[in-house]
Design an enzyme around this catalytic site. Structure first.
Site, PDB file in Angstrom:
ATOM      1  N   GLU A  83       0.802  -1.220   0.000  1.00  0.00           N
ATOM      2  CA  GLU A  83       0.000   0.000   0.000  1.00  0.00           C
ATOM      3  C   GLU A  83       0.841   1.279   0.000  1.00  0.00           C
ATOM      4  O   GLU A  83       0.479   2.252  -0.659  1.00  0.00           O
ATOM      5  CB  GLU A  83      -0.919   0.006   1.237  1.00  0.00           C
ATOM      6  CG  GLU A  83      -2.089  -0.957   1.172  1.00  0.00           C
ATOM      7  CD  GLU A  83      -3.198  -0.456   0.272  1.00  0.00           C
ATOM      8  OE1 GLU A  83      -3.109   0.697  -0.206  1.00  0.00           O
ATOM      9  OE2 GLU A  83      -4.147  -1.208   0.013  1.00  0.00           O
ATOM     10  N   SER A 341     -29.821 -25.056  51.924  1.00  0.00           N
ATOM     11  CA  SER A 341     -28.855 -25.601  52.888  1.00  0.00           C
ATOM     12  C   SER A 341     -27.405 -25.387  52.498  1.00  0.00           C
ATOM     13  O   SER A 341     -26.512 -25.957  53.120  1.00  0.00           O
ATOM     14  CB  SER A 341     -29.112 -27.105  53.063  1.00  0.00           C
ATOM     15  OG  SER A 341     -30.413 -27.352  53.557  1.00  0.00           O
TER      16      SER A 341
END
Length: 779
Positions: A83, A341
């Site tokens: 690029e 419990s």
């Protein structure tokens, strides 16, 4: 005049640059770089970087933020050399590239190349503009601003995170995970070339839709790398042979409720977590497969924590987030529910540290009333004398309430709150005895964190859901003492089925799965919390709207799911199994033998040792049997009597009286004892000539079947109510009275048939003169 003209020219040459610089500075202030986003895209990632869930921005775009160090050098080589070869040298624009592109465009009559640098592409991404001459000027201005304010590395990082890759993907990180299913740091040469070219035409080159186009574009980049000598011919040729054929891209869809929770606690764009993506995926599959076995409108929650580091490795907040009938959007990991419990191991551990009991202490599973509170067991029955270990394993309610009554419910709740388990109570109420049976609210994540005390030598630590939180390398883990190491070890071994002492040579160093279940009142919540050698597993099932689910309880509903998750965690290699953490016996824990009913060790042959048990002792402490206040004599199980020469009980001042100590079973246990162990058989007969001054202790008289202040109603269509009232304890014959009228004699119970509405009193009297009564109303 000539001098004046020269002076003006010199003045202009000095002022114009200043004015130009001032104009540029003002323009930069008036039109700053649009770097900040109002509603940025965010992504939640696992510990290895795998994206779990994404939160798109207002345009539906999602990104995976990366830095230069997060990206493979191959990708950076392909990107820059394809690029913008002079990216590191030019000032934001490349005049030669622009002239070359203009010449190519003029000669061909169409746009061949744009001549834009990476900096200019970033400028266009930050500030989109029309493809006109004015737009180009605007792009050049933004590029100059970028070079002015940012370094080359920062500009390149912006490109890595803003470049378009098709559809709603932006940034190489999102593209790498969505298209390739891998981290951008692990790109091959072929992958790097493909991702480098996609932003040129992201819609036209999408590899999941147009693989042939994407492959042709990728090959162009690969050949460019060979021509420029960036990559070797061998590397390029091997990459050219790889086909581009990708499955439709996948958006991250793991841990949605966890992601929502953590996103509400941080503003970061890339939210790193401690979750294991592979385990999370497996847990969600387990939850989805389990959904079909759940009752209608029921959901579940799973939480897996590595207790060696307290990192959360898996978090499933509901059975299916897309199932509205099960309230799938509600995260039950953080919901406040009744724990049933599940709290019992804590109260037994605290009582061990307090010297109230030991692992084999005699506790009483018998009917008992605490003011207006009369707890019962899950199976509606009672089991009489039980050890602490048996009571914990069988999850009996009355022994736990007895121990909490001795320890103190407020003190118990305060200790749990100190380590982060913040129990919730209705407005205006405070901790009471019902707390140990689920009479409060708790969150699954806080409960799992508190259970870490049983695996971390008594210290409960906070959960860690993000790297960098306390506990990471170089940072201390936030934990607080809840139990002593010995008490935590004993409770964990009891929960793992190792209550009976064994020699250290036979005791497994790696503790098997230890777990505790819980079922809330009305079968609304089923819990199971388990600990294996490395992980804590939290399971909850029930309906998020808190409606009862008949037949749902911890052992039947949550434990099978717990076992499945545990098997999933244990399916590791032999090498990993060999590296599992061990849990050696602390020096404070020793083996011991004690005798019932006294609760302490006695010599062999002592008549007061009615039953000998082996158990773990903490600090070699042998506390006597815990008394149940209000249901026993003042002397408790150990009484002093005086005997004459014939072995009959006499008063202390009788002639030839000799003192003797005798251990008796607690009075409320009488109905569960064999005849030879009851007080009538254990106590010698009283002397008729010199009887003891004090009367014999008798078992307290209890009334069962109706409670004080109860309001009873007849069934629809019925004109009368049948009621069965029973008595328990007491001594000798019974006499029953309903509103003062005798209704039954010498029977343990009475059957009543009531027709007229109104207030009633039922009363029972025993031979010892004890009275038990209850007032109730029939409507």
């Amino acid at each position: 005049m000539i001098k004046l003209a020269r002076w003006r020219r010199r003045y202009l040459f000095a002022v114009v640059p200043v004015l130009l610089m001032l104009s540029v500075w003002l323009a930069d202030k008036c039109w700053p770089l649009p770097l900040a986003e109002v509603h940025p895209a965010r992504v939640v990632v696992a510990a290895d970087g795998t994206p779990l869930w994404r939160f798109a921005d207002e345009n539906g775009i999602w990104r995976y933020p990366v830095t230069l160090g997060d990206v493979s050098p191959r990708y950076l080589e392909a990107l820059i050399n394809y690029e913008d070869r002079f990216f590191w040298d030019h000032p934001g624009i490349n005049p030669f590239a622009i002239l070359r592109a203009a010449w190519q465009d003029l000669r061909s009559g169409e746009v061949i190349s744009g001549g834009s640098t990476l900096t200019m592409q970033v400028a266009r991404l930050l500030d989109p503009h029309p493809r006109t001459f004015g737009g180009k000027i605007r792009q050049v201005w933004r590029a100059m601003q970028l070079e002015w304010h940012l370094s080359k590395e920062q500009i390149l990082t912006l490109y890595l995170n803003r470049a378009p890759f098709g559809g709603t993907l932006q940034g190489v990180g999102a593209a790498s995970w969505a298209y390739l299913g891998k981290s951008p740091a692990q790109l091959s040469y072929s992958d790097a070339a493909l991702l480098a070219v996609l932003p040129q035409a992201p819609s036209r080159l999408r590899p999941d839709r147009w693989p042939q186009r994407a492959e042709a574009a990728r090959n162009k980049v690969l050949r460019r790398m060979a021509v420029q000598g960036v990559w070797t011919a061998k590397q390029v040729n091997e990459s050219l042979e790889e086909p581009v054929w990708l499955a439709p891209r996948q958006m991250p869809q793991l841990a949605p409720l966890f992601s929502r929770y953590i996103a509400s606690h941080t503003q970061a764009r890339k939210i790193s977590t401690t979750l294991d993506a592979s385990l999370q995926r497996q847990l969600e599959e387990v939850a989805m497969n389990w959904k079909g076995q759940l009752p209608p409108r029921s959901s579940l929650a799973l939480l897996v924590v590595d207790h060696t580091t307290m990192e959360v490795r898996g978090w499933v907040g509901s059975a299916d987030i897309n199932d509205d009938s099960r309230f799938g959007h509600v995260d039950m990991v953080t919901a406040v529910r009744s724990p049933g419990s599940v709290l019992k191991p804590f109260v037994y551990g605290m009582a061990l540290d307090d010297g109230l009991i030991h692992a084999s202490s005699l506790l009483q599973d018998v009917p008992r009333r605490f003011g207006d509170y009369r707890p019962g067991n899950f199976d509606t029955g009672f089991h009489g004398p039980v050890s602490m270990s048996e009571a914990l394993v069988r999850s009996l309610n009355l022994p736990a309430v007895q121990v909490l009554d001795a320890y103190g419910p407020k003190r118990f709740a305060a200790k749990l709150r100190n380590v982060g388990l913040d129990l919730r109570f209705p407005a205006g109420s405070e901790p009471n005895l019902s707390l140990i049976l689920g009479g409060g609210g708790a969150r699954l994540d806080q409960m799992v964190a508190a259970y870490s005390a049983f695996a971390r030598h008594g210290r409960a630590a906070q959960l860690r859901i993000q790297p960098g939180q306390p506990g990471q390398p170089g940072q201390p883990l936030v934990d607080r003492p809840l139990l002593s190491p010995g008490a935590a070890w004993i409770i964990r071994r009891v929960l793992a089925g190792e209550a009976l002492p064994q020699p250290d040579s036979s005791l497994p160093a790696v503790v098997p799965l230890a777990f505790k279940t819980g079922t809330s009142y009305g079968y609304r919540d089923a819990w199971a919390i388990g600990l294996n050698s490395r992980y804590i597993i939290g399971v909850w099932t029930g309906r998020p709207d808190s409606t009862p689910v008949a037949g749902q309880f911890g052992l039947g509903s949550a434990v099978p799911l717990l076992n499945q998750v545990n098997n999933l965690l244990q399916s590791t290699s032999g090498i990993q199994q060999a590296r599992l953490p061990t849990d050696p016996r602390p020096a404070s824990v020793s083996q011991g033998q004690i005798c019932w009913p006294g609760g302490q060790n006695l010599p062999a042959g002592d008549s007061n040792c009615r039953r000998r048990l082996s158990g773990w002792l903490l600090d070699k402490s042998e506390p006597p049997t815990l008394q149940a206040a209000g249901q026993e004599s003042i002397q408790g199980t150990r009484q002093t009597i005086w005997l004459d020469s014939q072995g009959q009980r006499v008063a202390a001042d009788c002639p030839d009286a000799t003192e003797r100590n005798i251990s008796l079973w607690p009075l409320p246990l009488e109905p569960w004892l064999p005849s030879a162990e009851r007080r009538a058989a254990r106590l010698p007969p009283a002397s008729p000539t010199c009887p003891p001054l004090q009367k014999d202790d008798v078992t307290p008289l209890l009334l069962l079947g109706v409670r004080e202040g109860a309001i009873l109603k007849r069934l629809p269509g019925q004109t009368q109510l049948s009621l069965r009232i029973m008595s328990q304890g007491g001594q000798g014959e019974r006499w029953w009275f309903l509103n003062g009228d005798a209704v039954g004699d010498n029977h343990p119970g009475v059957a009543l048939t009531l027709e007229n509405p109104g207030r009633y009193q039922i009363l029972v009297l025993d031979e010892a003169g004890q009275v038990a009564a209850a007032n109730f109303t029939l409507q």
